[in-house]
Design a protein around this motif. Sequence first.
Motif, PDB file in Angstrom:
ATOM      1  N   LEU A   1      31.508 -10.806  40.958  1.00 10.77           N
ATOM      2  CA  LEU A   1      32.801 -11.458  40.731  1.00 10.77           C
ATOM      3  C   LEU A   1      33.838 -11.104  41.797  1.00 10.77           C
TER       4      LEU A   1
ATOM      5  N   SER B   1      34.083 -11.874  44.999  1.00 11.94           N
ATOM      6  CA  SER B   1      34.514 -13.025  45.791  1.00 11.94           C
ATOM      7  C   SER B   1      35.487 -13.889  45.003  1.00 11.94           C
ATOM      8  N   LYS B   2      35.186 -14.116  43.728  1.00 12.45           N
ATOM      9  CA  LYS B   2      36.072 -14.931  42.887  1.00 12.45           C
ATOM     10  C   LYS B   2      37.410 -14.243  42.685  1.00 12.45           C
ATOM     11  N   TYR B   3      37.379 -12.947  42.393  1.00 13.69           N
ATOM     12  CA  TYR B   3      38.621 -12.191  42.183  1.00 13.69           C
ATOM     13  C   TYR B   3      39.484 -12.229  43.438  1.00 13.69           C
TER      14      TYR B   3
ATOM     15  N   GLN C   1      39.439 -14.383  45.832  1.00  9.39           N
ATOM     16  CA  GLN C   1      39.940 -15.742  46.007  1.00  9.39           C
ATOM     17  C   GLN C   1      41.156 -15.999  45.146  1.00  9.39           C
TER      18      GLN C   1
END
Length: 411
Positions: free
Chosen positions: A312, A314-316, A318
């Motif tokens: 997670l 990369s998502k965080y 972003q």
Amino acid sequence: MAKEKIVLAYSGGLDTSIILKWLKETYDAEIIAFTADIGQKEELDGLEAKALATGASKVYIDDLRAEFASDFIFPMFQAAALYEGQYLLGTSIARPLIAKRMVEIARAEGATMIAHGATGKGNDQVRFELGVAALAPDIKVIAPWREERFREEFPGRAEMIAFAEKHGIPVTASASKPYSTDRNLLHISFESGMLEDPWFDPSAESNEEMYVLSVSPEKAPDQAEYVELTFEAGDCIAINGEKLSPLGVMDKLNELGGKHGIGRVDMVENRFVGMKSRGVYETPGGTILFTAHRKMESLTMDREVMNLRDSLISKYAQLVYNGFWFAPERLALQTLVAESQKNVTGVVRLKLYKGNVIGAGVKSPVSLYNPDIATMEADPSQAYDQGDATGFIRLNALRLKVSSGVEQSKK
């Protein structure tokens, strides 16, 4: 009838100095200038007097450094957030705090509008406005750079400087530093000007005067320095045995990192608005903290919990970069991150040397590392029977053998 009030995010630079005056004239409104002290240091000198002289009716210069460190930087570092593998999100993470405080001031002052000096090409406009939308959807946001009448009046910096001279607004814009900077407790960024050429080498000795927080690795001490960081539930609480607040940790690590030339990054990144941009960053303390935190996790964090959290990252990152700090998905992720950090406790020893952060030892009272099990010698605990690996490998290989058989049958 009382004039409407606008809270302006004010840095005192060329853009916001012009915008302050322009807003007052264009909107016939009372301008409340707000500057967040998040670690700019000497850049704050004289700002209040300048804002008042430019036309502000009131000025807030709020020391938000402690809140920035404890409520924004530290939670983000627990998530091991890294944007596009390099950027520690120094500018990005400051914007939601600024937006939050602007909303608080607007409420206290009865202001109906908030304004910022971010350009229509950058990420900051999105970050500010998404923050305001999440916290105060009723407040109107003014973005002068996106207004055609503003751009017609100020097509370039020459017109802005002429406007400043006409109205007696002191500005420091010059050709001697043809790049823009943004500094806070976590980092300083450099962009535009000569940095718009991705072939330009900012690490060359001739460009060394650009840097603020660190010496070059070449000029760092020839003697390595050891430092110990103590963690409790994912947060650094002490350096070399001295207990420190999150703000104290950042100040101390910035000093150490800068001394040893640590934390310089030169990258071309993908902006949320769709274009690529080139940025140069100095993040000395953050680089040390990031490395130490990962090493502490390696000893104390369950493998599958780490894999889940890491999936997670990369998502965080972003979400932070794109301005969704107050969005429900970031808050949900933060809950998971906090749960993952419960046992990230212990001491990490690092060696700092000429731009490098080198692991030099880690220990924890809740370590998941068991030398009796991991040893290549006889296992005194008998917790691991090497023969068990045969069935483990056979079961994991089954689907590969089946798949291979299907492929072979096609030939």
